[in-house]
Enzyme design. Structure first.
Site, short mmCIF file in Angstrom:
data_model
loop_
_atom_site.label_atom_id
_atom_site.label_comp_id
_atom_site.label_asym_id
_atom_site.label_seq_id
_atom_site.Cartn_x
_atom_site.Cartn_y
_atom_site.Cartn_z
N LYS A 151 0.78 -1.29 0.04
CA LYS A 151 -0.09 -0.06 -0.02
C LYS A 151 0.85 1.33 0.06
O LYS A 151 0.48 2.33 -0.47
CB LYS A 151 -0.94 0.16 1.12
CG LYS A 151 -2.23 -0.96 1.09
CD LYS A 151 -3.10 -0.70 2.11
CE LYS A 151 -4.33 -1.51 2.00
NZ LYS A 151 -5.18 -1.47 2.94
N ALA B 119 -0.78 2.47 15.28
CA ALA B 119 -0.45 3.56 14.59
C ALA B 119 0.17 3.47 13.33
O ALA B 119 1.01 4.13 12.75
CB ALA B 119 0.40 4.80 15.32
N GLY C 98 -14.59 -5.83 10.93
CA GLY C 98 -14.16 -5.16 9.70
C GLY C 98 -14.68 -5.60 8.39
O GLY C 98 -14.72 -4.93 7.33
P1 ATR Z 1 -1.15 -1.56 9.28
O1 ATR Z 1 -0.06 -0.95 8.61
O2 ATR Z 1 -1.63 -2.54 8.53
O3 ATR Z 1 -1.82 -0.82 10.14
P2 ATR Z 1 1.02 -2.57 10.90
O4 ATR Z 1 1.91 -1.26 10.93
O5 ATR Z 1 1.99 -3.54 10.34
O6 ATR Z 1 -0.41 -2.51 10.12
O7 ATR Z 1 0.84 -2.50 12.50
C1 ATR Z 1 -0.35 -2.16 13.08
C2 ATR Z 1 -0.04 -2.04 14.55
O8 ATR Z 1 0.34 -3.11 15.47
C3 ATR Z 1 1.10 -1.03 14.76
O9 ATR Z 1 0.91 0.02 15.44
C4 ATR Z 1 2.19 -1.88 15.51
O10 ATR Z 1 2.77 -1.06 16.53
P3 ATR Z 1 4.23 -0.38 16.29
O11 ATR Z 1 4.05 0.95 15.85
O12 ATR Z 1 4.87 -0.26 17.69
O13 ATR Z 1 5.06 -1.37 15.50
C5 ATR Z 1 1.39 -2.88 16.29
N1 ATR Z 1 1.99 -4.00 16.57
C6 ATR Z 1 2.71 -4.92 15.90
N2 ATR Z 1 3.12 -5.96 16.67
C7 ATR Z 1 3.13 -5.69 17.89
C8 ATR Z 1 3.68 -5.96 19.39
N3 ATR Z 1 4.22 -7.03 19.32
N4 ATR Z 1 3.20 -5.25 20.44
C9 ATR Z 1 2.58 -4.21 20.26
N5 ATR Z 1 1.91 -3.67 19.12
C10 ATR Z 1 2.22 -4.20 17.88
#
Ligand code: ATR
Length: 274
Positions: free
Chosen positions: A71, A132, A243
């Protein structure tokens, strides 16, 4: 569906695409309206993205949806972005107009459509977004465009949350996600989960919420089983939605961009039975 020399191709670029519901949803719409289009899934690996976009022009593919993991990375290969894609820095729909590729993002508007379908108007409301990443950006931008009063972003990586606060502007705040903590929330109307991790691990909820009045719990994910996040909502008798509605409405908006036709929502919805 009859395929002949006049058939136009639309489709999906992502990796994986195996379990995507988009082909069934879009082909149902094309059949319903008897349009000469076919929607195909294309598994495009990261290393092949540039060639795949070039192929849109070469094969005169009318348009494609873009999903994980392309994306954001697809943007440099496009000719222009509309405001929705520019604002959240992500594209979920590309339209090919005589070789000119325009990137759109229908995720945020589709999210708002699904809320409105559930009789939830974001204007003047307060929302909490867990996460985020790209999904949080799309949802947050759409909420600010629709008059949300305040947004609190909760994320593991604070710098990422701060960047989103900057992007979204006034009345948007953030704090760090502290797993297994309890959040006291007052006046919150909507809690959106965009996290890519389970909401329950080793029998413990990732977060506990207290002091909210009938907030709507919205998980951007969908599946046959309710997610842990939605199960949490059930345990406290809060309204909840997954969703699937957002998938439907982002798809409906993409369909209109591809074909110029109003999307047949009922036909698309019935193709989404899991
Ligand atoms: P997308 O772009 O589809 O929204 P992403 O950015 O891969 O997906 O992940 C979505 C959220 O999951 C992110 O906010 C990520 O937190 P970080 O910004 O700290 O990476 C969160 N996330 C992924 N793994 C995590 C984990 N083990 N603990 C807490 N948050 C996590």
């Amino acid at each position: 569906m009859e395929i002949d020399g006049k058939t136009q191709i639309i489709g999906l670029f992502g990796d994986p695409v195996l379990y995507s519901l988009s082909p069934a949803m879009h082909n149902a719409a094309c059949s319903y309206l008897r349009l000469p289009y076919v929607y195909l899934p294309f598994r495009v690996e990261k290393k092949d993205l540039a060639n795949a976009v070039t192929a849109i022009r070469a094969l005169k593919i009318k348009g494609v949806n873009i999903t994980v993991p392309h994306k954001e990375s697809v943007i440099p290969f496009l000719d222009q972005l509309d405001e929705s894609a520019r604002r959240c820095g992500a594209v979920n729909t590309i339209v090919n107009n005589d070789g000119v590729l325009t990137g759109y993002n229908t995720d945020g508007a589709g999210f708002i459509d699904s809320l409105q379908e559930a009789d939830f108007n974001p204007a003047g409301k307060k929302a909490v977004i867990l996460g985020a990443g790209g999904a949080a950006r799309a949802v947050g931008s759409a909420l600010t465009d629709h008059g949300i009063r305040e947004i609190l972003i909760i994320n593991r990586t604070v710098t990422k949350a701060e960047r989103l606060v900057q992007l979204l502007g006034n009345h948007v705040y953030c704090q760090q996600l502290i797993p297994y903590s309890t959040l006291e929330l007052t006046d919150v109307d909507l809690i959106i989960n965009t996290l890519s991790i389970p909401f329950k691990e080793q029998g413990k909820w990732l977060l506990n919420f207290t002091s909210f009045q009938r907030a709507l719990f919205y998980d951007l994910r969908y599946g046959q089983m309710p997610s842990d996040f939605l199960t949490f909502a059930q345990t406290i008798n809060a309204p909840a939605m997954d969703g699937l509605g957002m998938l439907l409405h982002q798809g409906a908006r993409a369909f209109t961009l591809f074909t110029g036709k109003e999307a047949p929502l009922a036909a698309m919805r019935s193709a989404l039975v899991l």
